[in-house]
Design a protein around this motif. Structure first.
Motif, mmCIF file in Angstrom:
data_model
loop_
_atom_site.group_PDB
_atom_site.id
_atom_site.type_symbol
_atom_site.label_atom_id
_atom_site.label_comp_id
_atom_site.label_asym_id
_atom_site.label_seq_id
_atom_site.Cartn_x
_atom_site.Cartn_y
_atom_site.Cartn_z
ATOM 1 N N VAL A 203 -23.968 -0.210 16.991
ATOM 2 C CA VAL A 203 -23.016 0.774 17.514
ATOM 3 C C VAL A 203 -22.247 0.179 18.681
ATOM 4 O O VAL A 203 -22.840 -0.415 19.590
ATOM 5 C CB VAL A 203 -23.736 2.065 17.953
ATOM 6 C CG1 VAL A 203 -22.757 3.031 18.607
ATOM 7 C CG2 VAL A 203 -24.420 2.723 16.764
ATOM 8 N N LEU A 204 -20.919 0.355 18.640
ATOM 9 C CA LEU A 204 -20.057 0.037 19.773
ATOM 10 C C LEU A 204 -19.439 1.334 20.254
ATOM 11 O O LEU A 204 -18.815 2.056 19.469
ATOM 12 C CB LEU A 204 -18.944 -0.932 19.372
ATOM 13 C CG LEU A 204 -19.260 -2.423 19.381
ATOM 14 C CD1 LEU A 204 -20.193 -2.753 18.232
ATOM 15 C CD2 LEU A 204 -17.979 -3.234 19.244
ATOM 16 N N GLY A 205 -19.616 1.646 21.529
ATOM 17 C CA GLY A 205 -19.074 2.878 22.079
ATOM 18 C C GLY A 205 -18.215 2.613 23.300
ATOM 19 O O GLY A 205 -18.655 1.925 24.226
ATOM 20 N N ARG A 206 -16.992 3.150 23.294
ATOM 21 C CA ARG A 206 -16.107 3.002 24.444
ATOM 22 C C ARG A 206 -15.851 4.367 25.062
ATOM 23 O O ARG A 206 -15.449 5.307 24.383
ATOM 24 C CB ARG A 206 -14.769 2.379 24.045
ATOM 25 C CG ARG A 206 -13.786 2.285 25.212
ATOM 26 C CD ARG A 206 -12.426 1.771 24.771
ATOM 27 N NE ARG A 206 -11.489 1.753 25.891
ATOM 28 C CZ ARG A 206 -10.752 2.797 26.281
ATOM 29 N NH1 ARG A 206 -10.822 3.935 25.622
ATOM 30 N NH2 ARG A 206 -9.948 2.686 27.317
ATOM 31 N N GLN A 346 -31.691 -3.893 16.009
ATOM 32 C CA GLN A 346 -30.482 -3.100 16.190
ATOM 33 C C GLN A 346 -29.884 -3.385 17.555
ATOM 34 O O GLN A 346 -30.594 -3.528 18.546
ATOM 35 C CB GLN A 346 -30.817 -1.614 16.068
ATOM 36 C CG GLN A 346 -29.634 -0.672 16.245
ATOM 37 C CD GLN A 346 -30.062 0.788 16.235
ATOM 38 O OE1 GLN A 346 -31.236 1.106 16.443
ATOM 39 N NE2 GLN A 346 -29.124 1.682 16.008
ATOM 40 N N ARG A 347 -28.548 -3.458 17.613
ATOM 41 C CA ARG A 347 -27.861 -3.692 18.878
ATOM 42 C C ARG A 347 -26.832 -2.597 19.116
ATOM 43 O O ARG A 347 -26.113 -2.202 18.187
ATOM 44 C CB ARG A 347 -27.148 -5.045 18.886
ATOM 45 C CG ARG A 347 -28.053 -6.237 19.233
ATOM 46 C CD ARG A 347 -28.784 -6.727 18.021
ATOM 47 N NE ARG A 347 -29.748 -7.769 18.322
ATOM 48 C CZ ARG A 347 -29.755 -8.952 17.722
ATOM 49 N NH1 ARG A 347 -28.824 -9.260 16.855
ATOM 50 N NH2 ARG A 347 -30.699 -9.814 18.007
ATOM 51 N N MET A 348 -26.764 -2.137 20.354
ATOM 52 C CA MET A 348 -25.760 -1.151 20.752
ATOM 53 C C MET A 348 -25.046 -1.659 21.994
ATOM 54 O O MET A 348 -25.687 -2.168 22.915
ATOM 55 C CB MET A 348 -26.409 0.214 21.026
ATOM 56 C CG MET A 348 -26.962 0.886 19.781
ATOM 57 S SD MET A 348 -27.593 2.558 20.097
ATOM 58 C CE MET A 348 -29.261 2.170 20.638
ATOM 59 N N LEU A 359 -15.551 -9.741 21.881
ATOM 60 C CA LEU A 359 -15.540 -9.938 20.440
ATOM 61 C C LEU A 359 -16.557 -10.981 19.996
ATOM 62 O O LEU A 359 -17.121 -10.889 18.908
ATOM 63 C CB LEU A 359 -14.137 -10.352 19.983
ATOM 64 C CG LEU A 359 -13.872 -10.332 18.478
ATOM 65 C CD1 LEU A 359 -14.107 -8.948 17.910
ATOM 66 C CD2 LEU A 359 -12.452 -10.790 18.185
ATOM 67 N N GLY A 360 -16.803 -11.990 20.851
ATOM 68 C CA GLY A 360 -17.790 -13.008 20.491
ATOM 69 C C GLY A 360 -19.177 -12.434 20.313
ATOM 70 O O GLY A 360 -19.905 -12.811 19.386
ATOM 71 N N LEU A 361 -19.580 -11.525 21.199
ATOM 72 C CA LEU A 361 -20.884 -10.878 21.057
ATOM 73 C C LEU A 361 -20.956 -10.069 19.773
ATOM 74 O O LEU A 361 -21.950 -10.099 19.050
ATOM 75 C CB LEU A 361 -21.152 -9.970 22.258
ATOM 76 C CG LEU A 361 -21.675 -10.611 23.541
ATOM 77 C CD1 LEU A 361 -21.793 -9.559 24.627
ATOM 78 C CD2 LEU A 361 -23.024 -11.252 23.293
ATOM 79 N N VAL A 362 -19.892 -9.346 19.514
ATOM 80 C CA VAL A 362 -19.868 -8.497 18.322
ATOM 81 C C VAL A 362 -19.964 -9.348 17.065
ATOM 82 O O VAL A 362 -20.744 -9.061 16.150
ATOM 83 C CB VAL A 362 -18.591 -7.635 18.307
ATOM 84 C CG1 VAL A 362 -18.515 -6.821 17.019
ATOM 85 C CG2 VAL A 362 -18.555 -6.723 19.512
ATOM 86 N N ASN A 368 -20.788 -5.661 11.080
ATOM 87 C CA ASN A 368 -20.410 -4.341 10.541
ATOM 88 C C ASN A 368 -20.824 -3.186 11.451
ATOM 89 O O ASN A 368 -21.535 -2.266 11.035
ATOM 90 C CB ASN A 368 -21.024 -4.144 9.148
ATOM 91 C CG ASN A 368 -20.608 -5.240 8.176
ATOM 92 O OD1 ASN A 368 -19.440 -5.618 8.143
ATOM 93 N ND2 ASN A 368 -21.571 -5.745 7.411
ATOM 94 N N PRO A 369 -20.388 -3.196 12.700
ATOM 95 C CA PRO A 369 -20.806 -2.113 13.606
ATOM 96 C C PRO A 369 -20.001 -0.840 13.379
ATOM 97 O O PRO A 369 -18.878 -0.874 12.856
ATOM 98 C CB PRO A 369 -20.510 -2.698 14.984
ATOM 99 C CG PRO A 369 -19.317 -3.579 14.744
ATOM 100 C CD PRO A 369 -19.491 -4.156 13.369
ATOM 101 N N ALA A 370 -20.583 0.268 13.802
ATOM 102 C CA ALA A 370 -19.851 1.537 13.872
ATOM 103 C C ALA A 370 -19.190 1.597 15.243
ATOM 104 O O ALA A 370 -19.876 1.568 16.266
ATOM 105 C CB ALA A 370 -20.803 2.710 13.675
#
Length: 545
Positions: A203-206, A346-348, A359-362, A368-370
């Motif tokens: 999950v990526l949350g902004r 899992q990574r958030m 972006l490198g971490l992602v 395929n993160p949400a």
């Protein structure tokens, strides 16, 4: 050179074999010892004195001749390199060429730093420079770039209407614990991210500070750990299952205050590890066994190298304030830490700004993160103002703003400036304390508690120290020193307007520096009027509580 008896007199450190002695010593022997002869001083206590006097006279004569020679030299005769003195030659010897020393390469595997008593690793240190972060953020940035944002699902306030924590799939005991800390209904960022997090997705949350990110990942992490390891034996020395990485010790402490009651509601235990304090207490906590570790990258990596922290069982990793960790140079340590956790874990990642800078971490760790982004209208309303204030009137204007009522948070760029302003405000009758890196950890904690409990109305802080401040009712944020980067502006502004409340952000700039401020606001996508102001002016009335 001085001459004696019509012949050349060798300098006292000259060796006819080409070996110059050190400090007047060499193969010719020590001064005042050995046989008297050509190039050697006479022996005896009185001779030693005469020899010393003779050398002084010769030295003065030599300096005098050198000076006359330089005066007689025509202008422009000096080398283009700017050197005005030529190397001093000795017979049959060429001057040693000056070679610029090569930069010493750092070892790829740096040795752990030896720490002073009461200090730790990278609690508030910049990973790239080793300097204190309060100083690092004050430097002028090499590049204040606006990166392309990652594509995200936009969440609005309407998406959270009528949704409860039970609807999101949380355990009733967890819902009760949330209500006890004041979270009775979910915020939009929580509604958007908790279902994906419970489903095991990356999950990526902004969302800016105050939007509810802590509960978004904290509640989801606790619930998922309980599902995965609910019947786990609570043995002594058990390795942690979840890791939350944050940029500063203050933020680690703040997160633990929120997540600890949620974890205990389901029988899980947390601990915080960060630099700036000794190892004993943290090592003891890890030896007892914990389920969730909240810490800064420097101390986490340090304890892992020392063998006190086992990361091999980490199934869930959260990166909070990822953009700040990037700005402080923690990306490489974070990557090394992630490499030590379960590859299938899992990574958030949560941040106030979510763009290509991370972006490198992602790409490397979150396939395929949400991706979820919070519409700014879904959080509290924040108004922005820029006050044009003469330098000589700044202190009086700041005192008027600090004493305007309610909680006021003032930002300074340097630690000394924060302390000086706090003292100045007290002389104006405003109850104020400072928060910066020169204070000990107990002093910082005490000052923050005074501000949180309302014992003082104004807190003067540096950017790094203020990253751990999570107070919901800060009415006014004042930027006594304008920020260098637009991201810094967003983080500062996020300290007000939290939990749906209204807030005001005021930035002071000197006349003639408006253009740079306008450019920064454009990068931050913020509209703010420029208003001339002075002590007692009507333009300050709108900031009174």
């Amino acid at each position: 050179m001085a001459k004696r008896g019509g012949g050349y007199k060798a300098p006292r450190n000259y060796d006819p074999r080409g070996n110059a002695g050190k400090g007047g010593k060499g193969r010719a022997g020590k001064a005042g010892t050995g046989r008297a002869g050509a190039g050697r001083p006479a022996t005896g206590r009185g001779a030693v004195k005469r020899n010393a006097e003779s050398r002084d006279v010769q030295s003065k004569e030599t300096r005098s001749k050198d000076a006359r020679s330089r005066d007689a030299q025509p202008r422009g005769a000096a080398s283009r390199g700017g050197a005005s003195k030529s190397p001093r030659l000795t017979p049959d010897r060429e001057p040693r060429p000056r070679v610029k020393p090569e930069a010493r390469e750092e070892s790829a595997k740096a040795r752990p730093r030896r720490e002073r008593s009461g200090q730790g690793s990278n609690g508030l240190d910049d990973a790239r420079t080793g300097r204190h972060a309060d100083e690092v953020v004050s430097r002028k940035p090499l590049e204040d770039r606006v990166f392309e944002r990652l594509e995200a699902n936009i969440t609005t306030a309407a998406d959270a209407e009528g949704v409860s924590f039970e609807d999101l799939g949380l355990d009733p005991r967890l819902v009760e614990a949330l209500a006890e800390i004041g979270a009775e209904e979910p915020f939009p960022i929580q509604v958007a991210t908790i279902p994906d997090a419970l489903g095991g997705k990356h999950v990526l949350g902004r969302g800016r500070t105050g939007s509810g990110k802590t509960i978004a990942f904290g509640a989801a992490l606790v619930q998922r750990l309980f599902w995965m390891h609910g019947k786990r034996k609570k043995g002594v020395g058990r390795a942690p299952l979840a890791l939350i990485l944050v940029p500063t010790r203050e933020l680690a402490l703040q997160l633990d205050r929120t997540i600890q009651p949620l974890a205990r509601a389901l029988g899980l235990f947390t601990t915080q590890i960060y630099g700036g304090v000794g190892y004993t207490k943290q090592n003891t906590s890890l030896k007892r066994g914990v389920d969730i570790v909240i810490g800064t990258p420097g101390r986490v990596e340090d304890l892992e190298r020392r063998g006190h922290l086992d990361l091999s069982q980490i199934a869930i990793t959260v990166l909070d304030e990822a953009d700040e960790m990037s700005a402080m140079g923690f990306i490489e340590p974070v990557e090394r830490i992630l490499d030590l956790t379960k590859p299938t874990g899992q990574r958030m990642l949560f941040s106030a700004t979510l763009d290509a800078a991370v972006l490198g971490l992602v790409a490397g760790y979150m396939p395929n993160p949400a991706v979820h982004e919070l519409d700014e209208d879904a959080v509290g309303e924040i108004e922005h103002r820029v006050l044009i204030v003469e330098r000589r009137e700044r202190e009086a204007v700041l005192a008027q703003l600090a004493g305007s009522g309610g909680r006021v948070l003032i930002f300074r760029r340097m630690r000394a400036g924060a302390e000086d302003l706090a003292v100045a405000l007290r002389t104006h009758g405003v109850a104020a304390v400072a928060l910066h890196g020169d204070l000990s950890q107990p002093e910082r904690t005490a000052n923050l508690e005074q501000f949180t409990n309302g014992k003082v109305n104004a807190l003067v802080a540096t950017d790094v120290a203020a990253r751990g401040i999570h107070v919901d009712d800060v009415r006014l944020v004042v930027q006594a020193d304008p920020p260098d980067e637009y991201k810094t502006y967003l983080h500062r502004a996020g300290r007000t307007g939290r939990a749906g409340n209204r807030g005001i952000v005021v930035t002071l700039v000197q006349p003639g520096r408006e253009r740079r401020m306008i450019e920064l606001l454009e990068r931050a996508e913020i509209d703010a009027p420029m208003i001339p102001a002075g002590p007692g002016s009507a333009s300050l009335d709108e900031f009174m509580a």
